[in-house]
Design a protein around this motif. Structure first.
Motif, mmCIF file in Angstrom:
data_model
loop_
_atom_site.group_PDB
_atom_site.id
_atom_site.type_symbol
_atom_site.label_atom_id
_atom_site.label_comp_id
_atom_site.label_asym_id
_atom_site.label_seq_id
_atom_site.Cartn_x
_atom_site.Cartn_y
_atom_site.Cartn_z
ATOM 1 N N ASN A 51 0.870 -1.170 0.000
ATOM 2 C CA ASN A 51 0.000 0.000 0.000
ATOM 3 C C ASN A 51 0.912 1.225 0.000
ATOM 4 O OD1 ASN A 51 -1.425 2.259 0.898
ATOM 5 N ND2 ASN A 51 -1.988 1.362 2.858
ATOM 6 N N ARG A 52 1.033 1.871 -1.148
ATOM 7 C CA ARG A 52 1.990 2.958 -1.331
ATOM 8 C C ARG A 52 1.368 4.326 -1.084
ATOM 9 N NH1 ARG A 52 6.078 1.893 -5.704
ATOM 10 N NH2 ARG A 52 5.550 3.993 -6.398
ATOM 11 N N ALA A 53 2.160 5.220 -0.491
ATOM 12 C CA ALA A 53 1.750 6.618 -0.349
ATOM 13 C C ALA A 53 2.143 7.359 -1.630
ATOM 14 C CB ALA A 53 2.409 7.244 0.876
ATOM 15 N N ASN A 54 1.405 7.105 -2.693
ATOM 16 C CA ASN A 54 1.788 7.596 -4.020
ATOM 17 C C ASN A 54 1.638 9.101 -4.182
ATOM 18 O OD1 ASN A 54 2.730 5.349 -5.525
ATOM 19 N ND2 ASN A 54 0.639 4.553 -5.651
ATOM 20 N N GLU A 55 0.603 9.698 -3.573
ATOM 21 C CA GLU A 55 0.408 11.142 -3.722
ATOM 22 C C GLU A 55 1.604 11.904 -3.155
ATOM 23 O OE1 GLU A 55 -1.981 12.634 -5.406
ATOM 24 O OE2 GLU A 55 -2.803 10.656 -5.921
ATOM 25 N N HIS A 67 5.642 2.946 2.239
ATOM 26 C CA HIS A 67 4.503 2.067 1.978
ATOM 27 C C HIS A 67 4.314 1.096 3.138
ATOM 28 C CE1 HIS A 67 7.596 -0.387 -0.577
ATOM 29 N NE2 HIS A 67 7.612 -0.836 0.658
ATOM 30 N N GLU A 68 3.125 0.525 3.178
ATOM 31 C CA GLU A 68 2.791 -0.511 4.155
ATOM 32 C C GLU A 68 2.874 -1.863 3.459
ATOM 33 O OE1 GLU A 68 -1.221 -2.406 6.117
ATOM 34 O OE2 GLU A 68 -1.209 -0.245 5.720
ATOM 35 N N GLY A 161 1.717 -10.612 9.976
ATOM 36 C CA GLY A 161 2.809 -9.661 10.037
ATOM 37 C C GLY A 161 2.609 -8.486 9.084
ATOM 38 N N LYS A 162 2.786 -7.278 9.605
ATOM 39 C CA LYS A 162 2.723 -6.064 8.794
ATOM 40 C C LYS A 162 3.867 -5.151 9.216
ATOM 41 C CE LYS A 162 -2.354 -6.116 8.535
ATOM 42 N NZ LYS A 162 -3.589 -5.379 8.868
ATOM 43 N N PHE A 163 4.333 -4.349 8.258
ATOM 44 C CA PHE A 163 5.322 -3.341 8.624
ATOM 45 C C PHE A 163 5.249 -2.169 7.657
ATOM 46 C CE2 PHE A 163 7.571 -6.600 6.086
ATOM 47 C CZ PHE A 163 8.176 -5.855 5.087
ATOM 48 N N LEU A 164 5.716 -1.024 8.142
ATOM 49 C CA LEU A 164 5.901 0.143 7.292
ATOM 50 C C LEU A 164 7.331 0.105 6.785
ATOM 51 C CD1 LEU A 164 4.129 2.870 9.450
ATOM 52 C CD2 LEU A 164 3.172 1.503 7.592
ATOM 53 N N GLU A 165 7.506 0.401 5.511
ATOM 54 C CA GLU A 165 8.828 0.330 4.886
ATOM 55 C C GLU A 165 9.061 1.601 4.086
ATOM 56 O OE1 GLU A 165 11.306 -3.070 2.457
ATOM 57 O OE2 GLU A 165 9.225 -2.703 1.871
ATOM 58 N N ALA A 166 10.301 2.088 4.116
ATOM 59 C CA ALA A 166 10.631 3.314 3.391
ATOM 60 C C ALA A 166 11.936 3.143 2.639
ATOM 61 C CB ALA A 166 10.732 4.492 4.354
ATOM 62 N N PHE A 167 11.997 3.738 1.454
ATOM 63 C CA PHE A 167 13.185 3.744 0.608
ATOM 64 C C PHE A 167 13.432 5.154 0.092
ATOM 65 C CE2 PHE A 167 11.872 -0.731 -0.039
ATOM 66 C CZ PHE A 167 13.081 -1.380 0.183
ATOM 67 N N VAL A 168 14.688 5.473 -0.155
ATOM 68 C CA VAL A 168 15.009 6.649 -0.949
ATOM 69 C C VAL A 168 14.801 6.270 -2.413
ATOM 70 C CG1 VAL A 168 16.803 8.280 -1.611
ATOM 71 C CG2 VAL A 168 16.663 7.501 0.755
ATOM 72 N N THR A 169 13.923 6.976 -3.087
ATOM 73 C CA THR A 169 13.420 6.704 -4.441
ATOM 74 C C THR A 169 12.612 5.402 -4.466
ATOM 75 O OG1 THR A 169 15.345 5.542 -5.386
ATOM 76 C CG2 THR A 169 15.385 7.943 -5.447
ATOM 77 N N ASP A 170 12.197 4.999 -5.634
ATOM 78 C CA ASP A 170 11.296 3.852 -5.800
ATOM 79 C C ASP A 170 12.101 2.575 -5.973
ATOM 80 O OD1 ASP A 170 9.472 1.936 -6.833
ATOM 81 O OD2 ASP A 170 8.228 3.536 -7.663
ATOM 82 N N PRO A 171 11.810 1.508 -5.197
ATOM 83 C CA PRO A 171 12.593 0.276 -5.324
ATOM 84 C C PRO A 171 12.491 -0.401 -6.681
ATOM 85 C CG PRO A 171 10.707 -0.038 -3.854
ATOM 86 C CD PRO A 171 10.817 1.431 -4.114
ATOM 87 N N THR A 172 11.610 0.057 -7.551
ATOM 88 C CA THR A 172 11.579 -0.492 -8.911
ATOM 89 C C THR A 172 12.524 0.245 -9.844
ATOM 90 O OG1 THR A 172 9.743 0.929 -9.587
ATOM 91 C CG2 THR A 172 9.191 -1.224 -8.646
ATOM 92 N N THR A 173 13.177 1.308 -9.351
ATOM 93 C CA THR A 173 14.078 2.082 -10.213
ATOM 94 C C THR A 173 15.521 2.027 -9.742
ATOM 95 O OG1 THR A 173 13.695 4.136 -8.979
ATOM 96 C CG2 THR A 173 12.229 3.673 -10.839
#
Length: 379
Positions: A51-55, A67-68, A161-173
């Motif tokens: 579940n991405r915070a796209n906005e 994202h969650e 199991g759930k977690f919040l995860e954060a990356f610098v930039t998008d992990p697909t790029t």
């Protein structure tokens, strides 16, 4: 993990990302991701719904993604189970995980960590894998509605199991090479071996960070009265990620107890003021449970509920109110993030194409729990 065509390795172009510089949004802006509007998608693995915070991601020049991740299938299926050994190579080598329900077991650099709600892990391009996760057996709809928390308790540990995860930039790029395929893992040997490699973009003082929710440095400290309106006292927990992130991101949880209960593990130290968690050229708030009230710099107020995210410029919004039994994650993105550059598509494909060849050195330790971690990708 991403799958790209294997190509020849060209070391000079792979030593550091040489794409466009990262740029935070330094304008006055407020972007809100409402939980009611999100889509949960199995982007990488069938058991993990994202579940991405796209906005907020788009409004902030796509420099930082929150994202969650919600576990949604049992671990014993052929298409689920443990992950392969892999590593993330975002700009800055940044990956943050905050567990919010259930239990997980992770292997970072040959060391095994069993973690539950409230545990924080930050890793800077370390070879790792996920070994275990809990699954409640509920339907997808019911599973996504189970409450989340940063306080370990028997009920929350029993959920999926759930977690919040954060990356610098998008992990697909950026590169996400799989280092060892799951069917090649030798359980008697692999956890005792770590690797070094020159492909890295990690700030000099960045490294691995684990904060247990019941450790002394994770205890909630009272916030000075009057700074945030609430019917019950407000407390703040410092996640301690600023230094191990390489001074890229700060992290705090701002929370209140349920009325008449003392849920949050607390410190008896002096109260903290708002300056203790005011850093950030761009700020991100994610409501984990309860409701929170915010005000923009024009004086307009708005409310966020559990699952909602607001991403805003440095002085564009402020947290002004919390309901009871509320927990809010605050991340502050620091100016030093703009010293990073993105991976080019060519670099990304070259690194992903390496697969298992990325291991060039084996460092053997007597026991996996002894010695300094050596699984970083040293420059």
């Amino acid at each position: 993990m991403n799958v790209h065509a294997a190509v020849d390795l060209k070391w000079p172009g792979l030593a550091r990302p040489n794409g466009d510089p990262l740029r935070l949004n330094n304008q006055d802006f407020v972007a809100i991701d409402r939980d009611r509007d999100v889509k949960y998608e199995a982007t990488y693995r069938p058991q993990a719904l994202y579940n991405r915070a796209n906005e907020g991601f788009r409004a902030n020049n796509e420099t930082f993604l929150l994202h969650e991740v919600a576990t949604n299938l049992p671990i014993y299926r052929e298409d689920t189970g443990p992950t392969d050994f892999h590593l993330h190579l975002p700009p800055g080598g940044f990956q943050l995980v905050l567990v919010t329900s259930g239990m997980f077991t992770f292997d970072y650099d040959g060391r095994v960590y069993s973690v539950g709600p409230g545990a924080v892990m930050l890793q800077s391009a370390i070879v790792h894998r996920q070994l275990f996760y809990t699954w409640s057996g509920l339907s997808t709809e019911e599973n996504l509605k189970t409450p989340q928390t940063v306080v370990p308790d028997p009920i929350s540990m029993g959920y999926s199991g759930k977690f919040l995860e954060a990356f610098v930039t998008d992990p697909t790029t950026f590169p996400n090479p799989t280092v060892v395929a799951q069917d090649q893992i030798n359980e008697a040997e692999t956890p005792r071996i770590a690797w070094t490699h020159s492909l890295h973009d990690r700030p000099p003082d960045a490294g691995f960070w684990l904060q247990d929710p019941l450790a002394l440095d994770a205890l909630f400290k009272p916030l000075a009265e009057g700074l945030i309106k609430s019917a019950t006292p407000v407390y703040v927990r410092d996640l301690g990620i600023e230094v191990p992130s390489g001074h890229l991101v700060t992290g705090h949880i701002i929370a209140t107890d349920p009325r008449g209960q003392s849920l949050l593990p607390k410190s008896t130290s002096a109260a903290v003021d708002a300056a203790a968690f005011a850093k950030g050229e761009v700020v991100i708030y994610r409501v984990i449970r309860g409701t929170a009230e915010f005000k923009d710099n024009a004086g307009k107020t708005f409310e966020l509920a559990a699952g909602d995210v607001v991403t805003a410029g440095k002085n564009s919004t402020s947290l002004v109110g919390l309901s009871e039994n509320t927990q809010v994650l605050r991340l502050g993105l620091l100016k030093s993030m703009e010293k990073l550059r993105s991976w080019t598509p060519t670099q990304r494909d070259e690194i992903d194409g390496l697969a298992g060849k990325i291991i060039t050195q084996k460092d053997i330790r007597p026991l996996r729990t002894e010695g300094k971690p050596v699984g970083y990708l040293y420059a």
